[in-house]
Design a protein around this motif. Structure first.
Motif, mmCIF file in Angstrom:
data_model
loop_
_atom_site.group_PDB
_atom_site.id
_atom_site.type_symbol
_atom_site.label_atom_id
_atom_site.label_comp_id
_atom_site.label_asym_id
_atom_site.label_seq_id
_atom_site.Cartn_x
_atom_site.Cartn_y
_atom_site.Cartn_z
ATOM 1 N N PHE A 197 -9.797 -18.123 -73.876
ATOM 2 C CA PHE A 197 -10.649 -17.625 -72.777
ATOM 3 C C PHE A 197 -11.547 -16.506 -73.294
ATOM 4 O O PHE A 197 -11.058 -15.579 -73.946
ATOM 5 N N ARG A 198 -12.814 -16.610 -73.001
ATOM 6 C CA ARG A 198 -13.741 -15.533 -73.385
ATOM 7 C C ARG A 198 -14.717 -15.321 -72.231
ATOM 8 O O ARG A 198 -15.330 -16.292 -71.750
ATOM 9 N N ASN A 199 -14.855 -14.075 -71.834
ATOM 10 C CA ASN A 199 -15.760 -13.782 -70.722
ATOM 11 C C ASN A 199 -17.197 -13.740 -71.249
ATOM 12 O O ASN A 199 -17.808 -12.669 -71.335
ATOM 13 N N GLU A 200 -17.692 -14.894 -71.640
ATOM 14 C CA GLU A 200 -19.019 -15.002 -72.265
ATOM 15 C C GLU A 200 -20.088 -14.405 -71.355
ATOM 16 O O GLU A 200 -20.081 -14.637 -70.145
ATOM 17 N N ILE A 201 -21.008 -13.649 -71.961
ATOM 18 C CA ILE A 201 -22.061 -12.989 -71.167
ATOM 19 C C ILE A 201 -22.950 -14.037 -70.501
ATOM 20 O O ILE A 201 -23.279 -13.922 -69.318
ATOM 21 N N LEU A 207 -20.833 -27.832 -72.173
ATOM 22 C CA LEU A 207 -19.527 -27.555 -72.771
ATOM 23 C C LEU A 207 -19.631 -26.702 -74.035
ATOM 24 O O LEU A 207 -18.613 -26.259 -74.564
ATOM 25 N N PHE A 208 -20.841 -26.476 -74.521
ATOM 26 C CA PHE A 208 -20.984 -25.770 -75.787
ATOM 27 C C PHE A 208 -20.467 -24.330 -75.694
ATOM 28 O O PHE A 208 -19.784 -23.849 -76.580
ATOM 29 N N ARG A 209 -20.826 -23.644 -74.635
ATOM 30 C CA ARG A 209 -20.354 -22.264 -74.494
ATOM 31 C C ARG A 209 -19.760 -22.082 -73.103
ATOM 32 O O ARG A 209 -20.482 -21.957 -72.124
ATOM 33 N N CYS A 210 -18.446 -22.119 -73.019
ATOM 34 C CA CYS A 210 -17.776 -21.961 -71.732
ATOM 35 C C CYS A 210 -16.931 -20.684 -71.756
ATOM 36 O O CYS A 210 -16.768 -20.058 -72.798
ATOM 37 N N ARG A 211 -16.375 -20.351 -70.607
ATOM 38 C CA ARG A 211 -15.512 -19.164 -70.539
ATOM 39 C C ARG A 211 -14.040 -19.555 -70.722
ATOM 40 O O ARG A 211 -13.225 -18.728 -71.062
ATOM 41 N N LYS A 324 -25.933 -26.061 -84.577
ATOM 42 C CA LYS A 324 -25.077 -25.031 -83.984
ATOM 43 C C LYS A 324 -23.657 -25.137 -84.507
ATOM 44 O O LYS A 324 -23.201 -26.221 -84.886
ATOM 45 N N GLU A 325 -22.946 -24.011 -84.422
ATOM 46 C CA GLU A 325 -21.566 -23.968 -84.919
ATOM 47 C C GLU A 325 -20.640 -24.882 -84.128
ATOM 48 O O GLU A 325 -20.595 -24.839 -82.906
ATOM 49 N N LEU A 326 -19.910 -25.668 -84.913
ATOM 50 C CA LEU A 326 -18.903 -26.552 -84.341
ATOM 51 C C LEU A 326 -17.531 -25.962 -84.658
ATOM 52 O O LEU A 326 -16.610 -25.993 -83.859
ATOM 53 N N GLN A 327 -17.463 -25.393 -85.857
ATOM 54 C CA GLN A 327 -16.193 -24.918 -86.386
ATOM 55 C C GLN A 327 -16.449 -23.792 -87.371
ATOM 56 O O GLN A 327 -17.383 -23.863 -88.159
ATOM 57 N N PRO A 367 -9.483 -22.962 -90.607
ATOM 58 C CA PRO A 367 -10.370 -23.895 -89.905
ATOM 59 C C PRO A 367 -10.135 -23.767 -88.404
ATOM 60 O O PRO A 367 -9.036 -23.974 -87.920
ATOM 61 N N SER A 368 -11.181 -23.381 -87.687
ATOM 62 C CA SER A 368 -11.052 -23.125 -86.254
ATOM 63 C C SER A 368 -12.112 -23.927 -85.496
ATOM 64 O O SER A 368 -13.304 -23.624 -85.548
ATOM 65 N N LEU A 369 -11.631 -24.975 -84.831
ATOM 66 C CA LEU A 369 -12.552 -25.938 -84.220
ATOM 67 C C LEU A 369 -12.427 -25.932 -82.701
ATOM 68 O O LEU A 369 -11.323 -25.859 -82.175
ATOM 69 N N GLY A 370 -13.562 -26.023 -82.007
ATOM 70 C CA GLY A 370 -13.547 -26.093 -80.552
ATOM 71 C C GLY A 370 -13.378 -27.540 -80.091
ATOM 72 O O GLY A 370 -14.070 -28.437 -80.573
ATOM 73 N N VAL A 371 -12.443 -27.752 -79.161
ATOM 74 C CA VAL A 371 -12.234 -29.106 -78.623
ATOM 75 C C VAL A 371 -13.464 -29.532 -77.820
ATOM 76 O O VAL A 371 -13.974 -30.645 -77.963
ATOM 77 N N ASP A 372 -13.949 -28.615 -76.989
ATOM 78 C CA ASP A 372 -15.042 -28.978 -76.074
ATOM 79 C C ASP A 372 -16.345 -29.244 -76.836
ATOM 80 O O ASP A 372 -17.106 -30.145 -76.483
ATOM 81 N N ARG A 373 -16.585 -28.441 -77.888
ATOM 82 C CA ARG A 373 -17.790 -28.697 -78.695
ATOM 83 C C ARG A 373 -17.668 -30.022 -79.430
ATOM 84 O O ARG A 373 -18.653 -30.746 -79.583
ATOM 85 N N SER A 374 -16.443 -30.364 -79.876
ATOM 86 C CA SER A 374 -16.254 -31.652 -80.557
ATOM 87 C C SER A 374 -16.426 -32.799 -79.565
ATOM 88 O O SER A 374 -16.991 -33.847 -79.902
HETATM 89 P P1 ATP Z 1 -20.138 -18.410 -81.323
HETATM 90 O O1 ATP Z 1 -20.774 -17.646 -82.469
HETATM 91 O O2 ATP Z 1 -20.815 -19.713 -81.008
HETATM 92 O O3 ATP Z 1 -19.870 -17.545 -80.125
HETATM 93 P P2 ATP Z 1 -17.676 -17.855 -82.591
HETATM 94 O O4 ATP Z 1 -18.097 -17.695 -84.023
HETATM 95 O O5 ATP Z 1 -17.395 -16.639 -81.804
HETATM 96 O O6 ATP Z 1 -18.694 -18.831 -81.827
HETATM 97 P P3 ATP Z 1 -15.020 -18.559 -83.271
HETATM 98 O O7 ATP Z 1 -14.428 -17.291 -82.821
HETATM 99 O O8 ATP Z 1 -15.161 -18.787 -84.740
HETATM 100 O O9 ATP Z 1 -16.412 -18.804 -82.551
HETATM 101 O O10 ATP Z 1 -14.200 -19.753 -82.603
HETATM 102 C C1 ATP Z 1 -13.897 -20.955 -83.273
HETATM 103 C C2 ATP Z 1 -14.455 -22.146 -82.530
HETATM 104 O O11 ATP Z 1 -14.082 -22.115 -81.146
HETATM 105 C C3 ATP Z 1 -15.978 -22.225 -82.502
HETATM 106 O O12 ATP Z 1 -16.483 -22.759 -83.695
HETATM 107 C C4 ATP Z 1 -16.217 -23.128 -81.309
HETATM 108 O O13 ATP Z 1 -16.066 -24.494 -81.651
HETATM 109 C C5 ATP Z 1 -15.107 -22.718 -80.360
HETATM 110 N N1 ATP Z 1 -15.637 -21.762 -79.380
HETATM 111 C C6 ATP Z 1 -15.779 -20.437 -79.516
HETATM 112 N N2 ATP Z 1 -16.297 -19.895 -78.405
HETATM 113 C C7 ATP Z 1 -16.496 -20.917 -77.538
HETATM 114 C C8 ATP Z 1 -17.001 -20.997 -76.207
HETATM 115 N N3 ATP Z 1 -17.382 -19.923 -75.547
HETATM 116 N N4 ATP Z 1 -17.069 -22.218 -75.614
HETATM 117 C C9 ATP Z 1 -16.665 -23.342 -76.276
HETATM 118 N N5 ATP Z 1 -16.170 -23.311 -77.530
HETATM 119 C C10 ATP Z 1 -16.081 -22.120 -78.162
#
Ligand code: ATP
Length: 498
Positions: A197-201, A207-211, A324-327, A367-374
């Motif tokens: 969980f991240r309280n994204e601004i 699904l790319f950037r969720c909270r 964009k970052e996937l992992q 290796p840290s991968l987002g499920v939703d981005r994948s």
């Molecule tokens: P970004 O720079 O895009 O905010 P991050 O570098 O903070 O990402 P990490 O902390 O490295 O991301 O997290 C590992 C992975 O978790 C990311 O590569 C991404 O796939 C996923 N992830 C991170 N934040 C989010 C988000 N807000 N919504 C969806 N997936 C996320």
């Protein structure tokens, strides 16, 4: 024309993959609910990841940690003190933007890791204004992304806890438990899949950037004296990766393809363990049919590197809104274990029987991968607007598709055909994800199946009653083959493996 992210969100809702959260109450930004097809695809994706990283290997074990942990964990990891993004607020309409993303959008430069004063001067120098109302921004400030809650019946300071902003820390806090209970020996990894969980601004891009999202993470631990001895690097030496090093970015050069061997010989990637994990993660996607031209590795520039990271590469995907970052695949040295040793006072070392000494392992690759981005990646890779057929064809890979096959009785209201079709359906359902559809013309049924990614449609017709055979139609080629019912299951298995 490629599909936009907004069009993808519409498609996902229409077909029951993903719904906006709390829609009947006006929605909740940054939260999504997966529908009947979405949950199947997402579960298959997590299962495929787990099979590839844990089940098929002997050197990685898994855990499933809790979402809430002692707040001391997040103090030790640095999240309470420093897990923040820089925020800018419009003086006029009070819209809040994440400053680095705003700068990246406007100036097309990477602003990840920039300091407050650099951000402020870039905004002033380039006269960047609010994208919503063109108003002026107030001074930038830091904003901690952790969601806070209270544990227990009293909402007081001492009961504050946090929803985890990443899954990784649970791996470090359980490190000793795993050493004591599993027969792991260095080098080894610990994997975990779960919510973060991240309280994204400014959550955006669907699904790319969720909270609330999910991560699939591994901490891979290596002996500190053997950082250069990767046991498996030979398996990937010839793997070719589209590479965008920090130097290439600084010199404005284009990304270039390199084999792992070249990356190591030219010292573009310093440690063989790191190169091995970059290739292994890349291959996870390539094995699932992703176009190699759509994936690249990008090194973090010095200014982007987190203070604890010695080196970091991202696996990036070519989304419709850019690469964009996937992992993230970071070299975290022994930072996390040392932090938890310091803060907990506990011994988190590993006893090296050969060297007869205690060592604190290094994490050369996380290796840290987002499920939703994948999930989003596979939707974009699979989506084909087939003008000839007049419908969308979702070419999802076999291990991921929500329904591998479908059964259609071709003649409605004909009892014997329907009976046979139901029998075939029940048998297939025991082995494969399978759906049954008897409504509408066969053309409509094929189109509906194509749009949700069904790989094979099995039709049962009048002739099936006599010849005891059925027709299998391939989603991608529309080619049909006739197969005896007794051989159907094994034929579908043979096709699955192709
Ligand atoms: P970004 O720079 O895009 O905010 P991050 O570098 O903070 O990402 P990490 O902390 O490295 O991301 O997290 C590992 C992975 O978790 C990311 O590569 C991404 O796939 C996923 N992830 C991170 N934040 C989010 C988000 N807000 N919504 C969806 N997936 C996320």
């Amino acid at each position: 024309m490629a599909l936009t992210i907004e069009e993808m969100a519409v498609f996902c809702k229409k077909k029951g993959f993903v719904f906006p959260n709390s829609e009947i109450y006006g929605g909740m930004a940054g939260f999504f609910d997966y529908g009947p097809l979405g949950v199947e695809l997402k579960n298959n994706l997590k299962q495929a990841w787990w099979n590839y990283h844990v089940k098929r290997r002997d050197d990685i074990v898994g855990i499933d940690g809790a979402i809430i942990a002692s707040p001391k964990v997040w103090v030790a990891s640095g999240h309470v003190g420093g897990f923040s993004d820089i925020l800018v607020e419009c003086k006029k309409c009070h819209a809040r933007e994440r400053a680095d993303v705003l700068i990246e959008d406007k100036l097309k430069i990477s602003a990840d890791g920039m300091k407050l004063d650099e951000i402020e001067s870039l905004i002033a120098k380039n006269k960047i204004v609010c994208p919503k109302c063109k108003g002026e921004f107030a001074e930038p400030s830091k904003f901690n992304l952790m969601f806070q809650t209270y544990v227990g019946p009293k909402q007081s300071e001492e009961n504050i806890a946090y929803l985890r902003p990443e899954t990784a820390q649970l791996i470090f806090t359980n490190f000793k438990n795993i050493l004591d209970t599993s027969r792991v020996k260095l080098p080894f990894g610990i994997a975990q899949v779960g919510k973060a969980f991240r309280n994204e601004i400014a959550p955006r891009n669907f699904l790319f950037r969720c909270r609330e999202f999910e991560q699939m993470e591994i901490e891979y631990f290596v002996h500190p004296d053997k950082l250069k001895e990767c046991s498996y690097v030979n398996e990937v030496m010839n793997c070719e990766l589209l590479t965008y090093s920090a130097e290439m970015q600084e010199k404005n050069l284009e990304p270039k393809k390199y084999k792992v061997k070249e990356l190591l010989d030219k010292k573009i990637v310093k440690l063989s363990w790191h190169a091995y994990w970059l290739a292994t993660e890349y291959n996870f996607f390539i094995n699932l049919g992703v176009n190699p031209e759509h994936i690249r590795i990008r090194q973090h520039k010095k200014s982007e590197l987190a203070h604890y990271a010695s080196d970091c590469w991202d696996l990036e995907y070519k989304f419709p809104f850019g690469w964009k970052e996937l992992q993230g695949i970071a070299d975290r040295s022994d930072f996390d274990l040392q932090q938890h040793i310091k803060h907990s006072g506990k011994d988190l070392s590993w006893f090296d029987e050969e060297g007869k000494k205690k060592v604190v392992p290094f994490v050369i690759a996380e290796p840290s991968l987002g499920v939703d981005r994948s999930f989003l990646l596979f939707m974009f890779e699979s989506y084909h607007d087939d003008k000839e057929r007049g419908n969308i064809v979702l070419k999802l890979p076999n291990p991921l598709t929500p329904y591998y096959c479908a059964v259609f009785p071709l003649v409605k209201n004909k009892e014997e055909v329907a009976k046979l079709a139901e029998k075939v359906y029940k048998e297939l359902k025991g082995c494969y994800t399978c759906m049954y559809d008897e409504s509408g013309s066969v053309g409509r049924r094929y189109a509906r199946a194509d749009e949700i990614g069904v790989k094979y449609c099995v039709t049962i017709d009048f002739d099936s009653l006599d010849d005891k055979a059925v027709t299998i139609r391939d989603r991608d080629t529309t080619k049909q083959i006739r197969v005896p019912i007794t051989e159907l299951k094994s034929k579908l298995y043979e096709l699955f493996l192709k």
